[in-house]
Design a protein around this motif. Structure first.
Motif, PDB file in Angstrom:
ATOM      1  N   UNK A  70      57.156  25.761 -16.659  1.00  0.00           N
ATOM      2  CA  UNK A  70      57.236  24.690 -17.659  1.00  0.00           C
ATOM      3  C   UNK A  70      55.973  24.604 -18.511  1.00  0.00           C
ATOM      4  N   UNK A  71      56.171  24.182 -19.755  1.00  0.00           N
ATOM      5  CA  UNK A  71      55.051  23.779 -20.577  1.00  0.00           C
ATOM      6  C   UNK A  71      54.366  24.856 -21.379  1.00  0.00           C
ATOM      7  N   UNK A  72      54.968  26.019 -21.568  1.00  0.00           N
ATOM      8  CA  UNK A  72      54.308  27.046 -22.368  1.00  0.00           C
ATOM      9  C   UNK A  72      54.998  28.384 -22.238  1.00  0.00           C
ATOM     10  N   UNK A  73      54.234  29.465 -22.462  1.00  0.00           N
ATOM     11  CA  UNK A  73      54.827  30.801 -22.449  1.00  0.00           C
ATOM     12  C   UNK A  73      54.529  31.562 -21.162  1.00  0.00           C
ATOM     13  N   UNK A  74      53.876  30.934 -20.196  1.00  0.00           N
ATOM     14  CA  UNK A  74      53.552  31.611 -18.943  1.00  0.00           C
ATOM     15  C   UNK A  74      54.811  31.768 -18.096  1.00  0.00           C
ATOM     16  N   UNK A  75      54.998  32.960 -17.520  1.00  0.00           N
ATOM     17  CA  UNK A  75      56.142  33.204 -16.653  1.00  0.00           C
ATOM     18  C   UNK A  75      55.659  33.404 -15.219  1.00  0.00           C
ATOM     19  N   UNK A  76      56.539  33.112 -14.294  1.00  0.00           N
ATOM     20  CA  UNK A  76      56.305  33.413 -12.884  1.00  0.00           C
ATOM     21  C   UNK A  76      56.918  34.792 -12.631  1.00  0.00           C
ATOM     22  N   UNK A  77      56.072  35.802 -12.476  1.00  0.00           N
ATOM     23  CA  UNK A  77      56.571  37.174 -12.366  1.00  0.00           C
ATOM     24  C   UNK A  77      56.656  37.585 -10.904  1.00  0.00           C
ATOM     25  N   UNK A  78      57.868  37.518 -10.370  1.00  0.00           N
ATOM     26  CA  UNK A  78      58.131  37.988  -9.012  1.00  0.00           C
ATOM     27  C   UNK A  78      59.106  39.170  -9.044  1.00  0.00           C
ATOM     28  N   UNK A  79      59.195  39.855 -10.209  1.00  0.00           N
ATOM     29  CA  UNK A  79      60.173  40.916 -10.406  1.00  0.00           C
ATOM     30  C   UNK A  79      59.568  42.260 -10.783  1.00  0.00           C
ATOM     31  N   UNK A  80      58.605  42.265 -11.683  1.00  0.00           N
ATOM     32  CA  UNK A  80      58.109  43.529 -12.239  1.00  0.00           C
ATOM     33  C   UNK A  80      57.449  44.366 -11.152  1.00  0.00           C
ATOM     34  N   UNK A  81      57.843  45.642 -10.987  1.00  0.00           N
ATOM     35  CA  UNK A  81      57.223  46.468  -9.947  1.00  0.00           C
ATOM     36  C   UNK A  81      55.756  46.750 -10.213  1.00  0.00           C
ATOM     37  N   UNK A  82      55.296  46.550 -11.450  1.00  0.00           N
ATOM     38  CA  UNK A  82      53.886  46.756 -11.776  1.00  0.00           C
ATOM     39  C   UNK A  82      53.123  45.436 -11.892  1.00  0.00           C
ATOM     40  N   UNK A  83      53.647  44.378 -11.301  1.00  0.00           N
ATOM     41  CA  UNK A  83      52.908  43.103 -11.356  1.00  0.00           C
ATOM     42  C   UNK A  83      51.627  43.159 -10.535  1.00  0.00           C
ATOM     43  N   UNK A  84      51.532  44.099  -9.592  1.00  0.00           N
ATOM     44  CA  UNK A  84      50.311  44.375  -8.842  1.00  0.00           C
ATOM     45  C   UNK A  84      50.290  45.868  -8.557  1.00  0.00           C
ATOM     46  N   UNK A  85      49.111  46.458  -8.386  1.00  0.00           N
ATOM     47  CA  UNK A  85      49.030  47.900  -8.138  1.00  0.00           C
ATOM     48  C   UNK A  85      49.719  48.309  -6.844  1.00  0.00           C
ATOM     49  N   UNK A  86      50.100  49.584  -6.797  1.00  0.00           N
ATOM     50  CA  UNK A  86      50.777  50.101  -5.611  1.00  0.00           C
ATOM     51  C   UNK A  86      49.816  50.290  -4.448  1.00  0.00           C
ATOM     52  N   UNK A  87      48.533  50.536  -4.728  1.00  0.00           N
ATOM     53  CA  UNK A  87      47.553  50.803  -3.678  1.00  0.00           C
ATOM     54  C   UNK A  87      46.243  50.097  -3.999  1.00  0.00           C
ATOM     55  N   UNK A  88      45.385  50.044  -2.986  1.00  0.00           N
ATOM     56  CA  UNK A  88      44.029  49.554  -3.209  1.00  0.00           C
ATOM     57  C   UNK A  88      43.882  48.048  -3.173  1.00  0.00           C
ATOM     58  N   UNK A  89      44.914  47.321  -2.749  1.00  0.00           N
ATOM     59  CA  UNK A  89      44.850  45.864  -2.711  1.00  0.00           C
ATOM     60  C   UNK A  89      45.242  45.384  -1.324  1.00  0.00           C
ATOM     61  N   UNK A  90      44.362  44.666  -0.612  1.00  0.00           N
ATOM     62  CA  UNK A  90      44.682  44.277   0.753  1.00  0.00           C
ATOM     63  C   UNK A  90      45.572  43.052   0.932  1.00  0.00           C
ATOM     64  N   UNK A  91      45.903  42.312  -0.137  1.00  0.00           N
ATOM     65  CA  UNK A  91      46.920  41.256   0.046  1.00  0.00           C
ATOM     66  C   UNK A  91      48.195  41.670  -0.667  1.00  0.00           C
ATOM     67  N   UNK A  92      49.196  40.869  -0.535  1.00  0.00           N
ATOM     68  CA  UNK A  92      50.533  41.299  -0.922  1.00  0.00           C
ATOM     69  C   UNK A  92      51.172  40.301  -1.868  1.00  0.00           C
ATOM     70  N   UNK A  93      51.712  40.815  -2.973  1.00  0.00           N
ATOM     71  CA  UNK A  93      52.495  39.963  -3.860  1.00  0.00           C
ATOM     72  C   UNK A  93      53.808  39.598  -3.185  1.00  0.00           C
ATOM     73  N   UNK A  94      54.277  38.389  -3.454  1.00  0.00           N
ATOM     74  CA  UNK A  94      55.522  37.925  -2.838  1.00  0.00           C
ATOM     75  C   UNK A  94      56.714  38.711  -3.379  1.00  0.00           C
ATOM     76  N   UNK A  95      57.717  38.837  -2.547  1.00  0.00           N
ATOM     77  CA  UNK A  95      58.989  39.365  -3.025  1.00  0.00           C
ATOM     78  C   UNK A  95      59.678  38.319  -3.908  1.00  0.00           C
ATOM     79  N   UNK A  96      60.832  38.711  -4.460  1.00  0.00           N
ATOM     80  CA  UNK A  96      61.538  37.805  -5.359  1.00  0.00           C
ATOM     81  C   UNK A  96      61.814  36.466  -4.683  1.00  0.00           C
ATOM     82  N   UNK A  97      61.483  35.396  -5.385  1.00  0.00           N
ATOM     83  CA  UNK A  97      61.642  34.056  -4.829  1.00  0.00           C
ATOM     84  C   UNK A  97      63.079  33.570  -4.976  1.00  0.00           C
ATOM     85  N   UNK A  98      63.417  32.608  -4.179  1.00  0.00           N
ATOM     86  CA  UNK A  98      64.712  31.947  -4.279  1.00  0.00           C
ATOM     87  C   UNK A  98      64.649  30.897  -5.390  1.00  0.00           C
ATOM     88  N   UNK A  99      65.800  30.385  -5.842  1.00  0.00           N
ATOM     89  CA  UNK A  99      65.765  29.278  -6.811  1.00  0.00           C
ATOM     90  C   UNK A  99      64.951  28.086  -6.302  1.00  0.00           C
TER      91      UNK A  99
END
Length: 456
Positions: free
Chosen positions: A212-241
């Motif tokens: 809400x409130x602007x052009x920012x999106x919650x990106x839980x879909x794009x496979x390149x939203x975080x790198x494939x390697x070199x990052x010790x935490x994990x992006x969430x999988x696709x969220x529920x409604x």
């Protein structure tokens, strides 16, 4: 954009603009410089990918991008400068120019003061070879994903309202279209896409969730939203409604707090952040920033007051990462030898500089929040200010600062001192300094070898 992306001319960060950025306070000149720096870097990356592609691969896709730009330049720029496009471009360029030696694990770093994470499908490598199997085998590098350039072109063409036809090959049954979402074809194999292919009402289409409130999106879909390697935490999988609704509530409330306490920083966050990538629930980190993905933050679900502070914190990391693409602030090495009061482990000078910069902004933000009566804000402000004040002298005196780095850290110190203009009631600074002294002694007990380089 004919023949490839046109890169803007030379950019400079100096004088009043450099000092304004050092203060962490938002300014139109600083925002404009950082925006231009990010765009220049992105266009250079795209140009390098095109030049490195074998046999002119990707030329047809680039022609569609050029046609889309003639119809709607703004839409095309949004796709090319979408945060995940930078992660894709860096990964692809690294795979097109693999290192002669060493495993395929590229230098995707997150700028942050805590642990970070990677893509949900990241699989850890084995700990070592089986007994008697000889030396470990190098993990084969994946092929560069030049087909994703077609996804960029299709997203741009759809955004521009073009009449077009493009044939793309899905990956694992999905096509990621930056700024739009995911397309899941009904049948395997190549798929022909047209201007009628993207229909949010179609079950094959998964649009990105707009916050809400602007052009920012919650990106839980794009496979390149975080790198494939070199990052010790994990992006969430696709969220529920339900997960999306929870984020809507937290995001709206956090922006309301930001706008109440510090309207300039609220506007800065809204202007700089194009996407928010939710972190997986087990993450210890509240947030992280990827230099490859300017305009995005990886953030854990949290209370609105904590989320507002995390956004302030992470925006500073993004600003400093963009600035250091323009100007060299120091020539220090990466040896972790410095005490950072917000960390338990020794930090390299670059990490200390980033952490101090982000905490300087937090100290000012919580000072302003305290003036509005925010709960425990004076104590939080005093703690962050004491931390920053403890390490700033060491930053300023570091022998490997460049002239620009000396000017930058001097302006940081001036911004810290300017907080005296709005003193807190009582003396929370004394309490914060006493607690910090105890923490420093405990840290030195764990790292006695670093006593000589730890400020007292």
């Amino acid at each position: 954009m004919t023949g490839g992306p046109e890169v803007p001319g030379f950019l400079r960060a100096e004088g009043p603009v450099l000092r304004a950025l050092a203060s962490t306070e938002p300014s139109p000149e600083g925002a404009r410089l950082l925006r231009d720096a990010r765009r220049s870097k992105r266009l250079l990356l795209l140009r390098a990918v095109l030049d490195a592609a074998p046999n002119g691969e990707g030329g047809e896709h680039w022609a569609l991008l050029e046609e889309a730009e003639r119809h709607d330049p703004t839409a095309v720029q949004d796709v090319l400068h979408y945060p995940s496009t930078g992660v894709w471009a860096e990964e692809t360029l690294r795979l097109l120019h693999p290192a002669a030696d060493g495993p395929h694990d590229g230098p995707h770093g997150a700028v942050h003061d805590g642990p970070h994470g990677g893509r949900p499908d990241d699989t850890p490598a084995p700990d070592g070879p089986a007994p008697g199997s000889g030396p470990p085998r190098r993990r084969p590098a994946p092929a560069p994903d030049l087909g994703h350039l077609g996804a960029l072109a299709v997203a741009a063409a759809l955004r521009a309202g073009l009449t077009f036809k493009a044939v793309l090959r899905p990956t694992q049954g999905r096509l990621a279209l930056p700024t739009l979402g995911l397309f899941r074809p009904a049948r395997p194999g190549p798929v022909a896409l047209t201007e009628a292919s993207w229909d949010p009402a179609d079950p094959a289409v998964l649009p990105l969730h707009a916050l809400p409130g602007g052009r920012t999106v919650l990106d839980d879909l794009d496979p390149y939203r975080a790198p494939a390697t070199g990052m010790p935490v994990q992006a969430a999988r696709r969220l529920t409604p339900r997960g999306h609704r929870r984020w809507d509530t937290q995001w709206s409330a956090a922006l309301t707090l930001l706008d109440r306490y510090d309207p300039a920083r609220a506007a800065e966050a809204a202007g700089l952040l194009r996407s928010v990538v939710p972190l997986a629930g087990g993450s210890r980190s509240t947030g992280a920033t990827l230099p490859a993905a300017p305009g995005s933050v990886l953030v854990r679900s949290q209370s609105p007051p904590a989320l507002a502070a995390t956004l302030v914190h992470e925006v500073q990391h993004g600003k400093l990462a963009a600035l250091t693409d323009l100007v060299t602030l120091h020539t220090a090495d990466r040896t972790p030898r410095h005490w950072a009061p917000w960390r338990s482990d020794p930090r390299p000078f670059e990490g200390l500089l980033h952490g101090t910069y982000a905490h300087l902004a937090l100290a000012r933000y919580w000072q302003r929040a305290a003036l509005f009566g925010a709960r425990a804000a004076w104590a939080t402000h005093a703690r962050y200010r004491a931390q920053v004040a403890a390490v700033l002298p060491g930053l300023q005196d570091h022998p490997h600062l460049t002239p620009a780095g000396r000017e930058f850290t001097r302006a940081m110190a001036e911004a810290e001192a300017a907080m005296d203009e709005l003193p807190p009631p009582g003396d929370p600074y004394a309490t914060a300094r006493a607690a910090l002294a105890r923490e420093r002694r405990a840290w030195l007990d764990r790292h006695p070898e670093l006593a000589a380089v730890t400020p007292g």
